[in-house]
Design an enzyme around this catalytic site. Structure first.
Site, PDB file in Angstrom:
ATOM      1  CE  LYS A  89      19.339 101.674  53.790  1.00  0.00           C
ATOM      2  NZ  LYS A  89      19.012 100.452  54.568  1.00  0.00           N
ATOM      3  CD  GLU A 111      17.724 105.579  46.245  1.00  0.00           C
ATOM      4  OE1 GLU A 111      18.005 106.782  46.079  1.00  0.00           O
ATOM      5  OE2 GLU A 111      18.429 104.802  46.914  1.00  0.00           O
ATOM      6  CB  SER A 377      23.079  96.491  59.117  1.00  0.00           C
ATOM      7  OG  SER A 377      22.056  95.523  58.968  1.00  0.00           O
TER       8      SER A 377
HETATM    9  C1  LIG Z   1      19.043  99.182  54.077  1.00  0.00           C
HETATM   10  C2  LIG Z   1      19.515  98.200  55.050  1.00  0.00           C
HETATM   11  C3  LIG Z   1      20.407  97.164  54.684  1.00  0.00           C
HETATM   12  C4  LIG Z   1      20.853  96.920  53.260  1.00  0.00           C
HETATM   13  O1  LIG Z   1      21.564  97.951  52.670  1.00  0.00           O
HETATM   14  P1  LIG Z   1      23.126  97.879  52.411  1.00  0.00           P
HETATM   15  O2  LIG Z   1      23.400  99.041  51.535  1.00  0.00           O
HETATM   16  O3  LIG Z   1      23.419  96.574  51.759  1.00  0.00           O
HETATM   17  O4  LIG Z   1      23.795  97.982  53.724  1.00  0.00           O
HETATM   18  C5  LIG Z   1      20.866  96.310  55.667  1.00  0.00           C
HETATM   19  N1  LIG Z   1      20.460  96.439  56.948  1.00  0.00           N
HETATM   20  C6  LIG Z   1      19.599  97.408  57.337  1.00  0.00           C
HETATM   21  C7  LIG Z   1      19.194  97.475  58.749  1.00  0.00           C
HETATM   22  C8  LIG Z   1      19.086  98.312  56.405  1.00  0.00           C
HETATM   23  O5  LIG Z   1      18.231  99.250  56.790  1.00  0.00           O
END
Ligand SMILES: *Cc1c(COP(=O)(O)O)cnc(C)c1O
Length: 393
Positions: A89, A111, A377
């Site tokens: 993010k 948000e 992610s």
């Molecule tokens: C917020 C988040 C997501 C989901 O958000 P996307 O916009 O779909 O990427 C996925 N993995 C992690 C670790 C997150 O913090």
């Protein structure tokens, strides 16, 4: 077939900009300036420098040997979990704060659902010395206390959304309302590839650093920039958009998006938007979303707080309906087991969101010579309590 946004802000049939009249000037300001600013060499230089020195990029592309042995294929992990603040993010919030500064904005609003985007936004606001207000559902504030504390430590004001179901969509409505009241000096940092044009495209471009790096890193490892598969979880879809971005035109690269099935697709407690959703408008764009017969939004559920968004970004709706990406899903149980497996085999504790992507390794048969990139992610520190409760640790 074009998988990127067109001039009107559409991906095929999806996207667009459905905004209240009061935000029309903000929308036009963003639409007319975002590419100009992002393509400015001095902007690029500043963005790249912060990604390197502050976020810690490039994030490694790690060949997961023991995981690969288990599934008899070649698995690489894109380590977004190693970024500052623990997930992808921050790539987007760094980009948007630099853009806000160039637009002359003095306040930031955002948000947040699970709090991850709120923390990433509060982080870059502290970095730049800009005032930050984060809207968060009252229920989420109670559920995600550590992230609320983080935001406060970073100097952000956290405002509870007390309407509706008191979760993410209500926080988003509050943020939009606040923006309408302060349209001139404020920029709204959206946390995923959702919202009206140009947000989905802008966020995808900031996150596209993920696939840009995968290409040269894979060239080093495998002698080709193109994997056979890229797998990513989808909440709103930003990490997936970033991981897919530079592969969209290469049909030999199979793209797999993984949604949260929660307690099961047909259980009534799920967030598998593409399968359960219908076309509708949410937060300013036309996309696939979970809704009742009357068009009211159905509250999504997943064990992973980052995946329970009731829609997907318009690009994903297009990738789904056009068939360019395959949409799979993983239940809470499948994701938790896949997360634990990564801990045991590779010594990496993943975010539960990322564990959904890993769960696909059990669902699809890959050939031994195939190269599979899983976008990791985020890291699992924030999810420790959920892991503890689930596995009785
Ligand atoms: C917020 C988040 C997501 C989901 O958000 P996307 O916009 O779909 O990427 C996925 N993995 C992690 C670790 C997150 O913090």
């Amino acid at each position: 077939m074009n998988y990127h946004v067109d001039e009107k802000g559409y991906y095929g049939n999806f996207g667009g900009s459905f905004v209240p009249e009061m935000l029309y000037p903000n929308m036009i300001e963003l639409q007319e300036n975002y590419l100009k600013i992002m393509n400015d060499p001095s902007f690029k230089e500043e963005f790249q420098k912060l990604l390197k020195d502050y976020v810690g990029r490039p994030s490694p592309l790690y060949f997961a040997q023991r995981l690969s042995q288990k599934y008899n294929t070649k698995i690489y992990l894109k380590r977004e979990d190693l970024n500052h603040t623990g997930a992808h993010k921050i790539n987007n919030t760094i980009g948007q704060i630099l853009l806000a500064k160039r637009l002359g904005k003095q306040r930031i609003i955002a948000e947040t659902g699970a709090g991850q985007h709120g923390v990433a936004t509060a982080t870059v606001c502290a970095l730049m010395g800009i005032e930050c207000t984060v809207y968060m559902g009252e229920i989420d504030i109670a559920r995600q206390a550590p992230n609320v504390a983080r935001m406060k430590m970073l100097g952000a004001k956290v405002v509870p959304a007390i309407s509706g179901s008191k979760t993410l969509k209500d926080a988003t409505n509050e943020a939009i309302r606040a923006w309408i009241n302060n349209p001139v000096d404020t920029h709204y940092i959206i946390g995923s590839v959702v919202g009206f044009h140009p947000y989905p495209d802008m966020v995808a471009r900031f996150q596209s650093i993920i696939s840009e790096e995968i290409k040269w890193q894979l060239q080093e490892h495998e002698g080709t920039p193109y994997p056979d598969y890229v797998i990513a979880c989808v909440g709103g879809g930003s990490n997936a958009s970033g991981a897919f971005y530079h592969f969209l035109e290469y049909k030999n690269v199979n793209l797999i998006a993984v949604e949260a099935a929660g307690k099961g697709i047909d259980s009534g407690a799920s967030a598998a938007t593409s399968i359960l959703g219908k076309e509708g408008i949410i937060h300013g764009s036309k996309t696939m979303l979970m809704q009742t017969k009357d068009g009211q939004i159905i509250e999504p559920y997943s064990i992973s707080a980052g995946l329970d968004y009731p829609g997907v970004g318009p690009q994903h709706a297009h990738l789904f309906t056009s068939g360019r990406a395959e949409f799979l899903n993983a239940t809470d149980d499948e994701a938790m087991q896949a997360g634990l497996e990564l801990c045991k085999l590779e010594g990496i504790i993943p975010a539960i969101e990322s564990s959904h992507a890993l769960a696909v390794l059990n669902k699809k048969a890959f050939k031994p010579q195939e190269v599979v990139v899983v976008n990791l992610s985020g890291r699992g520190d924030k999810d420790l309590n959920t892991y503890i409760e689930y596995f009785n640790l």
